[in-house]
Write an enzyme that holds these catalytic residues in place. Structure first.
Site, PDB file in Angstrom:
ATOM      1  CD  GLU A  25       2.923  -5.913 -22.039  1.00  0.00           C
ATOM      2  OE1 GLU A  25       3.544  -5.304 -21.161  1.00  0.00           O
ATOM      3  OE2 GLU A  25       1.685  -6.039 -22.028  1.00  0.00           O
ATOM      4  CG  HIS A  45      -2.043  -1.015   1.015  1.00  0.00           C
ATOM      5  ND1 HIS A  45      -2.831  -1.469   2.035  1.00  0.00           N
ATOM      6  CD2 HIS A  45      -2.480  -1.631  -0.090  1.00  0.00           C
ATOM      7  CE1 HIS A  45      -3.716  -2.330   1.553  1.00  0.00           C
ATOM      8  NE2 HIS A  45      -3.519  -2.441   0.267  1.00  0.00           N
ATOM      9  CB  CYS A 100       4.622   3.049 -22.709  1.00  0.00           C
ATOM     10  SG  CYS A 100       4.076   1.361 -22.761  1.00  0.00           S
ATOM     11  CG  ASP A 106       5.958  -7.156 -18.733  1.00  0.00           C
ATOM     12  OD1 ASP A 106       6.502  -7.842 -17.856  1.00  0.00           O
ATOM     13  OD2 ASP A 106       4.919  -6.493 -18.535  1.00  0.00           O
ATOM     14  NE  ARG A 161      -1.388  -2.077 -19.126  1.00  0.00           N
ATOM     15  CZ  ARG A 161      -0.190  -2.133 -18.562  1.00  0.00           C
ATOM     16  NH1 ARG A 161       0.899  -2.253 -19.296  1.00  0.00           N
ATOM     17  NH2 ARG A 161      -0.055  -2.056 -17.254  1.00  0.00           N
TER      18      ARG A 161
HETATM   19  C1  PEP Z   1       5.899  -2.625 -19.749  1.00  0.00           C
HETATM   20  O1  PEP Z   1       5.752  -3.838 -19.595  1.00  0.00           O
HETATM   21  O2  PEP Z   1       6.944  -2.108 -20.178  1.00  0.00           O
HETATM   22  C2  PEP Z   1       4.819  -1.689 -19.395  1.00  0.00           C
HETATM   23  C3  PEP Z   1       4.877  -0.420 -19.708  1.00  0.00           C
HETATM   24  O3  PEP Z   1       3.781  -2.163 -18.716  1.00  0.00           O
HETATM   25  P1  PEP Z   1       3.837  -2.568 -17.154  1.00  0.00           P
HETATM   26  O4  PEP Z   1       5.106  -1.995 -16.584  1.00  0.00           O
HETATM   27  O5  PEP Z   1       2.616  -1.988 -16.566  1.00  0.00           O
HETATM   28  O6  PEP Z   1       3.839  -4.058 -17.202  1.00  0.00           O
HETATM   29 MG    MG Z   2       3.909  -4.861 -19.128  1.00  0.00          MG
END
Ligand code: PEP
Ligand code: MG
Length: 549
Positions: free
Chosen positions: A415, A192, A486, A439, A322
């Site tokens: 990803e 949290h 991203c 990822d 997303r």
């Molecule tokens: C990623 O996997 O790079 C991403 C932006 O998504 P998350 O970090 O939320 O898995």
């Molecule tokens: Mg991801």
């Protein structure tokens, strides 16, 4: 180069500043048995402390609601449920009446046993709920001893808090203008305290056992993007106050580069920062983090309400929502997933949504409703196969027809190596790509993104990753699809020449990092030849190329 300590990045951004250390809980417990006949008075003391704790938590819930909104405040609902949990109360009773434990010792024993059980299940989410039990144990013991629980941390000047563990109450009540960053030993991304750190937009690390290495007033630097903590001089050249970065944010510096800058958000608080930071769009809204502690899937009405609120805060910037990326490193409390031996390779992202069509339809309907009024895009998480994209696209168009609304643009996260290799096929069906480097690196390089021991591998760009990204850009180009990056790498200024060389169209990052990246894009950047990048055979060859550039 100054040595750094690896931690788990729980909230991104970079900062340096003086430290304030918080000692661990001082519980002063007496484990000797109570005198015969004393159990009724011990039970009475416990009941009184419980009632007081309940009142305190209600008040904290209210304060959090006022300061941070309903969804973050819901963290306290979980704590409140624990205080009223009949099974826990029964176990404390057994300790007091049958084992002759004093009230403090009974509470401590029962709640810590329960916390240990949660940790041993081996599920990240449950392990971090153990922190709630420890917070409650500490609160009750303090109340039983007639002491004030350490909820109020007084910050006299801006500091980086260093603690064994931080509790939501402490973070809700403190003066967050003076909180530069957080470093804890315990906790992880789902704690949290981590959710609150992200809500405040301050860099935070967990998994750093450094309390005995620093004293109050020492300066340290946090790199929340790379998960690194610096203790020794010379500290990296990070900002020393949020005020600076906010000033930078307020002023939108035009960039000569064609690269679009966008924000990643996962809370309403972050949505409010988007326009101040001059992001042209929201490249990633992590919807799975918008409902952090709800006990059940959010209803259609609740989803419409929160997505509209976010889109309104960000307008005129369009928002890429997303779809729920549940599972893996983002377990959702209300999704009955059971435990999986390897969650990162398990029931995750689009797999969950396709197995639970009701969940997918509700979210698509909510987003379609919001698209009547606001400019939004929809993005699919954790895609590995074409069929997944086709299935979501079919549902989106069917629901759009039913609701008589035009379907917004649909894109996918790239990803997984599979999605990158199929980018040409996916491009036929979609409107945009967003590379999730967190990822993509995890699955390409076989590196657990939450394991600090291998964090440096995740943060160094490898030739395999570069080649996969190039595949995505090359597949997108002929179809006119934009490619945004991203993941956390997008916020690393050292890699800007790489993205420019590859032809990435946009970078989406935590809003607080935008001003710095924008400024770096204003400087002349030497961009390496794309061919040379793709020919690089090793991490070191790549980094030499980037340094030369
Ligand atoms: C990623 O996997 O790079 C991403 C932006 O998504 P998350 O970090 O939320 O898995
Ligand atoms: Mg991801």
């Amino acid at each position: 180069m100054t040595a750094s300590i690896k931690g788990i990045s729980v909230s991104s951004g970079k900062i340096k500043g003086p430290v304030l250390t918080l000692p661990g809980q001082d519980l002063r417990l007496d484990f000797t048995p109570a005198k015969a006949g004393q159990h009724h008075s011990e039970w009475h003391r416990f009941e009184e402390a419980l009632a007081l704790a309940e009142t305190q938590l209600e008040k904290l819930h209210q304060q959090a609601q006022e300061k941070l909104g309903d969804d973050i405040a819901a963290l306290f609902v979980g704590l409140h449920l624990l205080v009223t949990d009949p099974e826990l109360i029964d176990e404390v009773k057994t300790q007091i009446f049958k084992k002759r434990a004093r009230a403090e010792a009974a509470v401590y024993h029962v709640l810590n046993e329960q916390a240990r059980t949660l940790v041993n299940i081996g599920d990240d989410y449950l392990a971090e709920r153990a922190a709630d039990l420890r917070e409650l144990a500490g609160r009750l013991v303090h109340l039983l001893q007639g002491r004030v629980p350490p909820d109020h941390i007084l910050l006299e000047h801006p500091v980086i808090l260093l603690a064994d563990e931080l509790y939501p109450a402490q973070l809700t009540l403190l003066d967050n203008d003076k909180l530069l960053g957080i470093v804890t030993r315990k906790g992880g991304r789902h704690a949290h305290a981590a959710i609150l750190a992200r809500a405040y937009g301050i860099p935070a690390l967990a998994g750093c056992n450094v309390l005995d290495k620093v004293s109050d007033g020492d300066w340290v630097a946090i790199d929340g993007d790379q998960g690194l903590l610096y203790l020794d001089d010379p500290l990296p050249d990070f900002p020393t106050a949020h005020v600076e970065s906010q000033d930078g944010c307020a002023e939108v510096i035009p960039t000569a580069s064609p690269i679009r800058l966008a924000a990643n958000i996962s809370t309403l608080v972050e949505a409010r920062q988007v326009s101040r930071c001059g992001a042209r769009e929201v490249g990633l809204c992590r919807t799975e983090l918008l409902f952090p502690s709800r006990q059940q899937a959010p209803s259609l009405e609740r989803q419409i309400q929160i997505y509209s609120h976010i889109a309104r805060e960000c307008a005129p910037a369009p928002v890429t929502f997303r779809l729920l990326d549940a599972g893996g490193d983002k377990p959702l409390p209300w999704l009955n997933k059971g435990s999986e031996p390897n969650p990162a390779l398990g029931w995750h992202g689009i797999r969950v949504l396709l197995d639970q069509p009701e969940l997918l339809d509700t979210q698509l309907k909510a987003l379609l409703e919001v698209s009547r009024q606001y400019c939004i895009r929809i993005m699919v998480p954790m895609v590995t196969e074409l069929e997944e994209v086709l299935a979501v696209k079919a549902r989106l168009h069917a629901l759009a027809a039913e609701l008589e609304v035009a379907a917004p643009e649909l894109g996918t996260m790239v990803e997984t190596p599979s999605a990158a290799m199929l980018a040409d096929v996916l491009a036929e069906e979609l409107d945009f790509f967003s590379i999730g480097s967190n990822d993509l690196a995890q699955y390409t390089l076989a590196v657990d993104r939450d394991n600090p021991r291998v964090a440096d591998r995740l943060n160094a760009v490898s030739p395999a990753l570069v080649r996969l990204m190039a595949l995505v850009v090359d597949a997108a180009r002929p179809k006119g699809l934009a490619v945004t990056l991203c993941g956390e790498l997008a916020a690393n200024p050292d890699y800007l020449p790489l993205w420019l060389s590859l032809g990435i169209d946009g970078l989406s990052m935590q809003a607080g990092a935008l001003a710095h990246i924008r400024q770096r894009l204003m400087d002349p950047l030497l961009v390496p030849e794309r061919q040379a990048l793709l020919a690089a055979r090793s991490v070191s060859e790549l980094s030499t190329l980037l340094q030369k550039a």
